[in-house]
Design a protein around this motif. Structure first.
Motif, PDB file in Angstrom:
ATOM      1  N   ASP A 111      11.658  71.438  23.028  1.00  0.00           N
ATOM      2  CA  ASP A 111      11.135  71.679  21.670  1.00  0.00           C
ATOM      3  C   ASP A 111      10.013  72.710  21.707  1.00  0.00           C
ATOM      4  N   GLY A 112       9.117  72.591  22.698  1.00  0.00           N
ATOM      5  CA  GLY A 112       8.021  73.542  22.810  1.00  0.00           C
ATOM      6  C   GLY A 112       8.513  74.948  23.087  1.00  0.00           C
ATOM      7  N   CYS A 113       9.495  75.072  23.971  1.00  0.00           N
ATOM      8  CA  CYS A 113      10.052  76.394  24.250  1.00  0.00           C
ATOM      9  C   CYS A 113      10.666  77.004  23.003  1.00  0.00           C
ATOM     10  N   LEU A 114      11.443  76.209  22.285  1.00  0.00           N
ATOM     11  CA  LEU A 114      12.111  76.739  21.103  1.00  0.00           C
ATOM     12  C   LEU A 114      11.119  77.152  20.018  1.00  0.00           C
ATOM     13  N   ARG A 115      10.000  76.468  19.935  1.00  0.00           N
ATOM     14  CA  ARG A 115       8.978  76.880  18.960  1.00  0.00           C
ATOM     15  C   ARG A 115       8.497  78.299  19.227  1.00  0.00           C
ATOM     16  N   HIS A 116       8.568  78.720  20.464  1.00  0.00           N
ATOM     17  CA  HIS A 116       8.065  80.041  20.840  1.00  0.00           C
ATOM     18  C   HIS A 116       9.188  81.021  21.180  1.00  0.00           C
ATOM     19  N   GLY A 117      10.408  80.658  20.854  1.00  0.00           N
ATOM     20  CA  GLY A 117      11.532  81.569  21.057  1.00  0.00           C
ATOM     21  C   GLY A 117      12.025  81.653  22.486  1.00  0.00           C
ATOM     22  N   VAL A 118      11.645  80.706  23.325  1.00  0.00           N
ATOM     23  CA  VAL A 118      12.105  80.683  24.715  1.00  0.00           C
ATOM     24  C   VAL A 118      13.390  79.871  24.782  1.00  0.00           C
ATOM     25  N   THR A 119      14.456  80.484  25.248  1.00  0.00           N
ATOM     26  CA  THR A 119      15.764  79.837  25.246  1.00  0.00           C
ATOM     27  C   THR A 119      16.345  79.663  26.639  1.00  0.00           C
ATOM     28  N   ALA A 120      15.495  79.788  27.664  1.00  0.00           N
ATOM     29  CA  ALA A 120      15.934  79.568  29.039  1.00  0.00           C
ATOM     30  C   ALA A 120      14.926  78.657  29.730  1.00  0.00           C
ATOM     31  N   ILE A 121      15.441  77.676  30.458  1.00  0.00           N
ATOM     32  CA  ILE A 121      14.587  76.706  31.129  1.00  0.00           C
ATOM     33  C   ILE A 121      15.105  76.444  32.540  1.00  0.00           C
ATOM     34  N   ALA A 122      14.246  75.829  33.357  1.00  0.00           N
ATOM     35  CA  ALA A 122      14.645  75.357  34.687  1.00  0.00           C
ATOM     36  C   ALA A 122      14.001  73.989  34.901  1.00  0.00           C
ATOM     37  N   PRO A 123      14.759  72.923  34.710  1.00  0.00           N
ATOM     38  CA  PRO A 123      14.194  71.583  34.850  1.00  0.00           C
ATOM     39  C   PRO A 123      14.203  71.104  36.297  1.00  0.00           C
ATOM     40  N   TRP A 124      13.385  70.085  36.537  1.00  0.00           N
ATOM     41  CA  TRP A 124      13.356  69.391  37.819  1.00  0.00           C
ATOM     42  C   TRP A 124      14.182  68.123  37.723  1.00  0.00           C
ATOM     43  N   ARG A 125      14.674  67.672  38.851  1.00  0.00           N
ATOM     44  CA  ARG A 125      15.604  66.550  38.847  1.00  0.00           C
ATOM     45  C   ARG A 125      14.950  65.264  38.349  1.00  0.00           C
ATOM     46  N   ASP A 126      13.676  65.072  38.629  1.00  0.00           N
ATOM     47  CA  ASP A 126      13.017  63.862  38.130  1.00  0.00           C
ATOM     48  C   ASP A 126      12.908  63.892  36.607  1.00  0.00           C
ATOM     49  N   GLN A 127      12.738  65.088  36.047  1.00  0.00           N
ATOM     50  CA  GLN A 127      12.685  65.207  34.589  1.00  0.00           C
ATOM     51  C   GLN A 127      14.054  64.923  33.969  1.00  0.00           C
ATOM     52  N   ILE A 128      15.109  65.382  34.641  1.00  0.00           N
ATOM     53  CA  ILE A 128      16.466  65.094  34.181  1.00  0.00           C
ATOM     54  C   ILE A 128      16.745  63.597  34.264  1.00  0.00           C
ATOM     55  N   ALA A 129      16.351  62.986  35.382  1.00  0.00           N
ATOM     56  CA  ALA A 129      16.618  61.559  35.582  1.00  0.00           C
ATOM     57  C   ALA A 129      15.898  60.712  34.542  1.00  0.00           C
ATOM     58  N   LYS A 130      14.710  61.126  34.170  1.00  0.00           N
ATOM     59  CA  LYS A 130      13.926  60.313  33.232  1.00  0.00           C
ATOM     60  C   LYS A 130      14.578  60.237  31.863  1.00  0.00           C
ATOM     61  N   ILE A 131      15.177  61.334  31.429  1.00  0.00           N
ATOM     62  CA  ILE A 131      15.829  61.327  30.115  1.00  0.00           C
ATOM     63  C   ILE A 131      17.294  60.946  30.214  1.00  0.00           C
ATOM     64  N   GLY A 132      17.867  61.090  31.411  1.00  0.00           N
ATOM     65  CA  GLY A 132      19.285  60.827  31.622  1.00  0.00           C
ATOM     66  C   GLY A 132      20.086  62.114  31.594  1.00  0.00           C
ATOM     67  N   LEU A 133      21.008  62.240  32.539  1.00  0.00           N
ATOM     68  CA  LEU A 133      21.755  63.493  32.666  1.00  0.00           C
ATOM     69  C   LEU A 133      22.573  63.807  31.420  1.00  0.00           C
ATOM     70  N   SER A 134      23.213  62.810  30.842  1.00  0.00           N
ATOM     71  CA  SER A 134      24.059  63.093  29.668  1.00  0.00           C
ATOM     72  C   SER A 134      23.224  63.575  28.494  1.00  0.00           C
ATOM     73  N   GLU A 135      22.035  62.991  28.307  1.00  0.00           N
ATOM     74  CA  GLU A 135      21.166  63.427  27.220  1.00  0.00           C
ATOM     75  C   GLU A 135      20.620  64.820  27.493  1.00  0.00           C
ATOM     76  N   ALA A 136      20.233  65.077  28.738  1.00  0.00           N
ATOM     77  CA  ALA A 136      19.739  66.411  29.085  1.00  0.00           C
ATOM     78  C   ALA A 136      20.815  67.459  28.854  1.00  0.00           C
TER      79      ALA A 136
END
Length: 274
Positions: free
Chosen positions: A24-49
């Motif tokens: 959400d923060g990236c999109l507020r500033h027009g950033v449309t590319a990200i690189a997440p960490w696996r712990d961040q993916i795991a916390k929200i769940g892979l399907s949701e991510a």
């Protein structure tokens, strides 16, 4: 077409935002590319991510991280390989440009760095069939020599490229300026990577003088001594014109600031000093 633009490695705001908040923060500033960490993916769940990435048409410039191959027992080495197979599945689900590999250091009480590097080679070779079947490129990230013992026994682009040459075209390098700026052979190594078509990612931040903590005191671009424009020119001359991925670990500075301020500053510095 030159598609060079900013990607936010989500380590840069990891103390402020989780995965969804960072998007959400990236999109507020027009950033449309990200690189997440696996712990961040795991916390929200892979399907949701994966749904968030898909619904917002995001580019995932890398998943951080696989690797950590050396271990002092065969069971430990196999456990590392098994974990890397899961990491491949995560990168595939997010349609990531690559899975970044921080390869690991010396296992146990070992002093055999050549042996550790052999374990890295063999570990990547073991995961490569699944990566290729999944369409996931593997990007070895050489780390500064200060991390050779505990985090990465591959410390130069050339060392990484030697592994790439042996394992094939889907194994390349992630060039993080924080780790390679000091290398007297940097220009030649980047040119070699370009000839091999093995530059899969370009990470940026800055090296502060003094640096208070070698892991957690990276600088915002422009606040340190790295020739960011010079290295960018080398990488582009070598044929890579993809996103520059901002990756800043900063426990006493940028992690304490408002996330929107961090992203705004990243964009400002990207347009002026990178």
């Amino acid at each position: 077409m030159n598609e060079n633009y900013l990607s936010l490695n989500l380590a840069t705001t990891r103390q402020q935002w989780g995965f969804a908040e960072a998007v959400d923060g990236c999109l507020r500033h027009g950033v449309t590319a990200i690189a997440p960490w696996r712990d961040q993916i795991a916390k929200i769940g892979l399907s949701e991510a994966a749904a968030i990435v898909r619904d917002n048409k995001l580019r995932v410039t890398g998943v951080c991280r696989g690797g950590m191959f050396p271990a002092d027992t065969p069971a430990g080495r196999q456990a590392a390989i098994d974990d890397n197979l899961h990491a491949i599945d995560e990168a595939a689900a997010l349609n990531a440009d690559c899975l970044v590999l921080v390869v690991g250091g010396l296992p146990g009480s070992s002093k055999d760095i050549a042996g550790a590097r052999a374990m890295v080679h063999d570990g990547i070779a073991a995961m490569l069939p699944h990566a290729n079947a999944s369409g996931v490129k593997l990007a070895i990230e050489p780390l500064h020599p200060m991390y050779a013992a505990d985090r990465a026994c591959v410390n130069t682009i050339d060392q990484a490229l030697d592994i790439c040459e042996d394992l094939g075209e889907t194994v390349g390098v992630a060039i993080d300026v924080y780790h390679v700026w000091w290398d007297p052979n940097l220009a030649a190594a980047i040119a070699r990577a370009g000839r091999m078509n093995r530059i899969f990612a370009h990470h940026i931040c800055d090296w502060l003088v003094p640096t208070r903590d070698m892991l957690l005191d990276r600088g915002m671009m422009g606040d340190g001594v790295i020739d960011l424009k010079g290295i960018r020119a080398m990488i582009e001359a070598a044929g890579y014109n993809g996103p520059q991925e901002v990756e800043i670990f900063s426990s006493e500075n940028w992690w304490k600031k408002d996330g929107d301020e961090v992203v705004r500053t990243c964009l400002e510095r990207f347009s002026t000093v990178c």
